[in-house]
Write a protein that holds these residues in place. Sequence first.
Motif, PDB file in Angstrom:
ATOM      1  N   GLY A 799       0.794  -1.224   0.000  1.00 23.19           N
ATOM      2  CA  GLY A 799       0.000   0.000   0.000  1.00 23.19           C
ATOM      3  C   GLY A 799       0.822   1.268   0.000  1.00 23.19           C
ATOM      4  N   LEU A 800       2.108   1.167  -0.342  1.00 21.94           N
ATOM      5  CA  LEU A 800       2.993   2.329  -0.345  1.00 21.94           C
ATOM      6  C   LEU A 800       3.342   2.719  -1.781  1.00 21.94           C
ATOM      7  CD1 LEU A 800       5.370   1.223   2.544  1.00 21.94           C
ATOM      8  CD2 LEU A 800       3.531   2.919   2.665  1.00 21.94           C
ATOM      9  N   ARG A 801       3.714   3.989  -1.947  1.00 22.26           N
ATOM     10  CA  ARG A 801       4.033   4.497  -3.276  1.00 22.26           C
ATOM     11  C   ARG A 801       5.503   4.280  -3.611  1.00 22.26           C
ATOM     12  NH1 ARG A 801       2.126  10.603  -3.476  1.00 22.26           N
ATOM     13  NH2 ARG A 801       3.632  10.656  -1.771  1.00 22.26           N
ATOM     14  N   VAL A 802       5.766   4.060  -4.894  1.00 25.54           N
ATOM     15  CA  VAL A 802       7.125   4.041  -5.431  1.00 25.54           C
ATOM     16  C   VAL A 802       7.259   5.301  -6.284  1.00 25.54           C
ATOM     17  CG1 VAL A 802       8.801   2.808  -6.841  1.00 25.54           C
ATOM     18  CG2 VAL A 802       7.189   1.526  -5.405  1.00 25.54           C
ATOM     19  N   LEU A 803       8.165   6.205  -5.868  1.00 27.39           N
ATOM     20  CA  LEU A 803       8.253   7.522  -6.494  1.00 27.39           C
ATOM     21  C   LEU A 803       9.572   7.716  -7.214  1.00 27.39           C
ATOM     22  CD1 LEU A 803       6.806  10.080  -3.887  1.00 27.39           C
ATOM     23  CD2 LEU A 803       5.643   8.988  -5.807  1.00 27.39           C
ATOM     24  N   CYS A 804       9.511   8.445  -8.318  1.00 31.86           N
ATOM     25  CA  CYS A 804      10.703   8.951  -8.991  1.00 31.86           C
ATOM     26  C   CYS A 804      10.747  10.455  -8.763  1.00 31.86           C
ATOM     27  CB  CYS A 804      10.654   8.631 -10.477  1.00 31.86           C
ATOM     28  SG  CYS A 804      12.108   9.191 -11.393  1.00 31.86           S
ATOM     29  N   ALA A 805      11.804  10.933  -8.124  1.00 24.39           N
ATOM     30  CA  ALA A 805      11.931  12.344  -7.756  1.00 24.39           C
ATOM     31  C   ALA A 805      12.484  13.131  -8.937  1.00 24.39           C
ATOM     32  CB  ALA A 805      12.825  12.496  -6.535  1.00 24.39           C
ATOM     33  N   GLU A 806      11.672  14.046  -9.472  1.00 20.64           N
ATOM     34  CA  GLU A 806      12.105  14.837 -10.619  1.00 20.64           C
ATOM     35  C   GLU A 806      13.176  15.858 -10.243  1.00 20.64           C
ATOM     36  OE1 GLU A 806      11.385  14.332 -13.665  1.00 20.64           O
ATOM     37  OE2 GLU A 806       9.250  14.164 -14.104  1.00 20.64           O
ATOM     38  N   ASP A 807      13.269  16.220  -8.947  1.00 20.37           N
ATOM     39  CA  ASP A 807      14.224  17.256  -8.531  1.00 20.37           C
ATOM     40  C   ASP A 807      15.547  16.686  -8.037  1.00 20.37           C
ATOM     41  OD1 ASP A 807      13.165  16.116  -6.273  1.00 20.37           O
ATOM     42  OD2 ASP A 807      12.807  17.990  -5.204  1.00 20.37           O
ATOM     43  N   VAL A 808      15.763  15.385  -8.201  1.00 17.36           N
ATOM     44  CA  VAL A 808      17.032  14.748  -7.812  1.00 17.36           C
ATOM     45  C   VAL A 808      17.610  14.068  -9.044  1.00 17.36           C
ATOM     46  CG1 VAL A 808      18.197  13.165  -6.243  1.00 17.36           C
ATOM     47  CG2 VAL A 808      16.090  14.314  -5.504  1.00 17.36           C
ATOM     48  N   PHE A 809      18.820  14.476  -9.417  1.00 18.07           N
ATOM     49  CA  PHE A 809      19.499  13.867 -10.560  1.00 18.07           C
ATOM     50  C   PHE A 809      20.790  13.209 -10.093  1.00 18.07           C
ATOM     51  CE2 PHE A 809      22.681  13.924 -13.936  1.00 18.07           C
ATOM     52  CZ  PHE A 809      22.002  13.249 -14.944  1.00 18.07           C
ATOM     53  N   VAL A 810      20.964  11.944 -10.478  1.00 21.03           N
ATOM     54  CA  VAL A 810      22.192  11.198 -10.195  1.00 21.03           C
ATOM     55  C   VAL A 810      22.726  10.665 -11.515  1.00 21.03           C
ATOM     56  CG1 VAL A 810      23.150   9.135  -9.106  1.00 21.03           C
ATOM     57  CG2 VAL A 810      21.573  10.587  -7.833  1.00 21.03           C
ATOM     58  N   HIS A 811      23.984  10.981 -11.803  1.00 26.46           N
ATOM     59  CA  HIS A 811      24.606  10.481 -13.018  1.00 26.46           C
ATOM     60  C   HIS A 811      24.923   8.999 -12.862  1.00 26.46           C
ATOM     61  CE1 HIS A 811      27.053  10.651 -16.693  1.00 26.46           C
ATOM     62  NE2 HIS A 811      27.862   9.822 -16.060  1.00 26.46           N
ATOM     63  N   HIS A 812      24.578   8.221 -13.895  1.00 33.08           N
ATOM     64  CA  HIS A 812      24.772   6.765 -13.858  1.00 33.08           C
ATOM     65  C   HIS A 812      25.557   6.338 -15.100  1.00 33.08           C
ATOM     66  CE1 HIS A 812      22.823   2.478 -13.719  1.00 33.08           C
ATOM     67  NE2 HIS A 812      24.040   2.508 -13.195  1.00 33.08           N
ATOM     68  N   VAL A 813      26.760   5.816 -14.866  1.00 30.96           N
ATOM     69  CA  VAL A 813      27.560   5.337 -16.004  1.00 30.96           C
ATOM     70  C   VAL A 813      26.853   4.179 -16.668  1.00 30.96           C
ATOM     71  CG1 VAL A 813      29.760   4.298 -16.673  1.00 30.96           C
ATOM     72  CG2 VAL A 813      29.700   6.147 -14.977  1.00 30.96           C
ATOM     73  N   GLY A 814      26.358   3.223 -15.873  1.00 23.40           N
ATOM     74  CA  GLY A 814      25.567   2.127 -16.394  1.00 23.40           C
ATOM     75  C   GLY A 814      26.378   0.919 -16.829  1.00 23.40           C
ATOM     76  N   ARG A 815      25.930  -0.260 -16.400  1.00 24.94           N
ATOM     77  CA  ARG A 815      26.493  -1.547 -16.823  1.00 24.94           C
ATOM     78  C   ARG A 815      27.976  -1.675 -16.509  1.00 24.94           C
ATOM     79  NH1 ARG A 815      23.546  -4.670 -19.687  1.00 24.94           N
ATOM     80  NH2 ARG A 815      25.342  -5.674 -20.642  1.00 24.94           N
ATOM     81  N   ALA A 816      28.426  -1.013 -15.440  1.00 32.53           N
ATOM     82  CA  ALA A 816      29.842  -1.093 -15.085  1.00 32.53           C
ATOM     83  C   ALA A 816      30.223  -2.494 -14.646  1.00 32.53           C
ATOM     84  CB  ALA A 816      30.163  -0.093 -13.982  1.00 32.53           C
ATOM     85  N   SER A 817      29.324  -3.179 -13.937  1.00 36.52           N
ATOM     86  CA  SER A 817      29.598  -4.551 -13.511  1.00 36.52           C
ATOM     87  C   SER A 817      29.112  -5.554 -14.543  1.00 36.52           C
ATOM     88  CB  SER A 817      28.923  -4.827 -12.156  1.00 36.52           C
ATOM     89  OG  SER A 817      29.483  -4.008 -11.153  1.00 36.52           O
ATOM     90  N   PHE A 818      27.847  -5.377 -15.019  1.00 36.50           N
ATOM     91  CA  PHE A 818      27.315  -6.307 -16.013  1.00 36.50           C
ATOM     92  C   PHE A 818      28.076  -6.227 -17.324  1.00 36.50           C
ATOM     93  CE2 PHE A 818      23.244  -5.943 -13.507  1.00 36.50           C
ATOM     94  CZ  PHE A 818      23.315  -7.228 -12.995  1.00 36.50           C
ATOM     95  N   GLY A 819      28.670  -5.063 -17.607  1.00 40.29           N
ATOM     96  CA  GLY A 819      29.436  -4.928 -18.834  1.00 40.29           C
ATOM     97  C   GLY A 819      30.667  -5.827 -18.874  1.00 40.29           C
ATOM     98  N   GLN A 820      31.091  -6.301 -17.679  1.00 37.47           N
ATOM     99  CA  GLN A 820      32.237  -7.209 -17.628  1.00 37.47           C
ATOM    100  C   GLN A 820      31.854  -8.641 -17.985  1.00 37.47           C
ATOM    101  OE1 GLN A 820      34.615  -6.699 -14.019  1.00 37.47           O
ATOM    102  NE2 GLN A 820      33.608  -4.738 -13.634  1.00 37.47           N
ATOM    103  N   LEU A 821      30.522  -8.937 -18.029  1.00 38.00           N
ATOM    104  CA  LEU A 821      30.073 -10.281 -18.396  1.00 38.00           C
ATOM    105  C   LEU A 821      30.070 -10.449 -19.916  1.00 38.00           C
ATOM    106  CD1 LEU A 821      26.969 -10.767 -16.049  1.00 38.00           C
ATOM    107  CD2 LEU A 821      29.194 -11.881 -15.838  1.00 38.00           C
ATOM    108  N   PRO A 822      30.441 -11.596 -20.414  1.00 33.88           N
ATOM    109  CA  PRO A 822      30.247 -11.872 -21.843  1.00 33.88           C
ATOM    110  C   PRO A 822      28.765 -11.810 -22.182  1.00 33.88           C
ATOM    111  CG  PRO A 822      31.734 -13.475 -20.851  1.00 33.88           C
ATOM    112  CD  PRO A 822      31.150 -12.691 -19.725  1.00 33.88           C
ATOM    113  N   ALA A 823      28.450 -11.524 -23.446  1.00 37.68           N
ATOM    114  CA  ALA A 823      27.057 -11.344 -23.840  1.00 37.68           C
ATOM    115  C   ALA A 823      26.233 -12.596 -23.567  1.00 37.68           C
ATOM    116  CB  ALA A 823      26.987 -10.984 -25.321  1.00 37.68           C
ATOM    117  N   THR A 824      26.817 -13.764 -23.794  1.00 36.98           N
ATOM    118  CA  THR A 824      26.058 -15.009 -23.566  1.00 36.98           C
ATOM    119  C   THR A 824      25.742 -15.201 -22.096  1.00 36.98           C
ATOM    120  OG1 THR A 824      28.180 -16.180 -23.461  1.00 36.98           O
ATOM    121  CG2 THR A 824      27.040 -16.148 -25.601  1.00 36.98           C
ATOM    122  N   ASP A 825      26.696 -14.874 -21.208  1.00 32.79           N
ATOM    123  CA  ASP A 825      26.435 -14.991 -19.761  1.00 32.79           C
ATOM    124  C   ASP A 825      25.377 -13.993 -19.319  1.00 32.79           C
ATOM    125  OD1 ASP A 825      28.312 -16.959 -19.676  1.00 32.79           O
ATOM    126  OD2 ASP A 825      29.890 -15.725 -18.742  1.00 32.79           O
TER     127      ASP A 825
END
Length: 852
Positions: A799-825
């Motif tokens: 019964g609780l809300r999941v919110l995305c805050a429009e006034d908070v920005f965090v830079h995300h490089v993305g896939r830093a850990s998953f990018g180390q996996l081979p595509a098949t894995d």
Amino acid sequence: HGLLQRNAQLAETRQIVLARDTLVRSLQQEMHTAVAARDAQLAESLQVVQARDTLVRSLQQEMHAAVALRDAQLAESLQVVQARDTLVRSLQQELHAAVALRDAQLVQSRLVVEARDTLVRSLQQEMHAAVAVRETQLTQLRTANDEQAGALAQAAADQARFARQLGGVQTELAIIHGSRYWQVLSHYWRVRGWLRMVLPHALRRRLLAVLRVPARAQQAAAIAATQQQLPAQVLPATYDVLCLPVIDWDFRVQRPQQLLRQFVAGGQRVFYAHTTFCSGPHARLSQLEPGVLGVQLPGPLGVSIYGHLFGAAQQAQCLRALQAVRDSEQIASAVLLVQHPAWTSVAIAAAEKFGWQLVYDCMDEHAGFDNNAAAVLQQEPRLLAAGQLAVASSRALQAKCALHARQVLLLPNASDNAHFSAAPAQAALPGMRGPIIGYIGAIAEWFDAQLVRAAALARPQWQFVLVGAVSCARAQALLQLPNIQLTGEQPYHALPAYLHRFDVACIPFVRNALTDATDPVKLYEYCSAGKPVVAAPLPGLPAEAGLYYSAETAEQFCAQVECALAEPAARAVARREFAARNTWALRAAVLRTSLLGLFARVRIVVISYDNAALLAQCLDSVRDCTTHPNYEVLVVDNRSSSATAALLAARAAADARVRVVRNLHNAGFAEAANLGLRAAGDYEYAVLLNDDTVVTRGWLQRLLRHLADGRTGLVGPVTNFAGNEARIGVPYSGTAGAAQFAAQRAREFDGSAFEIPMLAMYCVAFRRALLQSVGALDEQFEVGMFEDDDFALRVRAAGLRVLCAEDVFVHHVGRASFGQLPATDYERVFSANRQRFERKWGRKWEPHCARA
């Protein structure tokens, strides 16, 4: 017939007598037997007594022998005493000889002292010559300072020019956003998001490499050129202090300036309001001194706070002005320090609107001042009840505040010990001969001018020097006496020169509600110089013995001054030690500790795996951009390489807020996150943060503001890299422009958020209590992926809300850990976790959608 009856009765009587005679004889026999037994016992007792008599005689003989022995020992002791008496007389003779020797040495020492006095006079002459040289150098430094002031003025002009250039750049940016090129680029990002959802990872990489727009390099170069035109501004990584004061900054230096200067010394910014108002809708900013920015709020001209109540229109105007100051100066977390009840309505509204911590510093009984209106004073209970903390300078004020406040901190006044303890090279009052009885402070309605006049008349040989502004008519009578000198208000830097000329310092106050609630700052300042103090018996004075002499009448005052003039030098040392234990730096440290407790405790759990460079960047951003002061960083490392381990060891050693937990294997995201959340330690809020993120200024404070609504269970920021509506377009490349972009976005979307189906856990915040109601992260999702979908569904199911805050920005490089996996894995883990998610929830997983 009657005679026969009598005979029969007589016969019966005889039988009874015979029976009784028989009984008497039996009793006599028993009595004789008992007497014989008692005689036997008596004989036995006599034998016992005889035996004891024998024992007593034996003991008496032993006692006489012991007494004789003790007499012999006493005689021997007397002989020893006589021998010791002889020894004492011998030692006395030796002592008299030693004293005579010491007297000779003392005479020799006096000769040495006289020689050293001659040397000291010579050194003093050299010192005066050196002082003259230093004064010449000081004149040169002042000239250089004037030149620097000119340079600062030029810098201010440059800053204004840069601000105008920034406005032009923002206009150009708005034109760019409306251009066709920007629309085409926006279509490109939407196509890229669509490709991310429908194409396999390996094919998507190859296709995106072909579709990359060459113009992005030109765009990044343009933004970098814009940034070079902006002046660099270093913002503190902690909360700011906004003071709604009781006096203006350039008024007499007192508790407000002393405490706030300690915050500035600790690296914090101080924004200090004026007690009067300016015209127009905006606040006026001015640099009062380094680290202290003056803020004059809009309002009626010619009116001060002491008799003024804020109406609804002016309150709204002040809130808009404060919001503009907050945005322009990037105030993220703040303590709103209120020092007068006139600010009550504005302070409460600002604290609620901006999420600032409201603190009331009650330093005086304001009803004791004539210039405070009754309607203004009636606001004080409301201010106390609304604040998170009340600070009282005396026990009387502490008791008053405790009637309404949630918590009260007793924080007495103190001394600027470094300023007042050292005697200046150039003394004040040249040519005046003592004894000098001195006072430093305002000569107002609480000053006992009648007592000082009576003491001056009774002791015409004493000189009375009163340093301070005169604001009461009674003080005019003091000008008629030749041994009373009123210097008027003196600058703060000149006060030690006067204080060190005093022979006795005094606090001649009348007793009333104002003075009974005060803790005189001047007592601490007097003690810094070691001066004896004669003071009125005020309840707020420190209870430590020997600090001051108490006097209530003129006769007592004169008698106590005479005692102070004759006191031993050791008393001055004790007072200096007292002042060293009661400095403004120590008071500010106590206040900082209490203020820290007003901010909720937050644990930031960073999950890391073999990304030393990105992890260092992430930890740097948390350290430099987190203005919420009460937090810890707990890094859970999934058995990274030695480079990452060395980095974490160095960070933990350098910053007490950083802790490290090292797994013996790569536990994946969910297990590592749960390990960090379960680690020992108390906290109220938790944040899960990836090691390939860069947070921006005020990020944590804004996330917590969204969680202040009890209906919200989970909140996260917008970012440049995500698979759902949290992703937005950004006008920068790399991380160079993230801070400026985040600040602009925080202003535009202040307080704005929207419900979102799920939040990727590169950065999410929640209350610790949420884990008790929905459980921890599900560790069946190996490595990572889908644990965030699962957790968001559980939060929504509660019964609780999941919110995305429009006034908070965090830079995300993305896939830093998953990018180390081979595509098949990667595809294998994605598919396996998707199946686990669908089995658990009994429905097909739907791909996330980008925002329109």
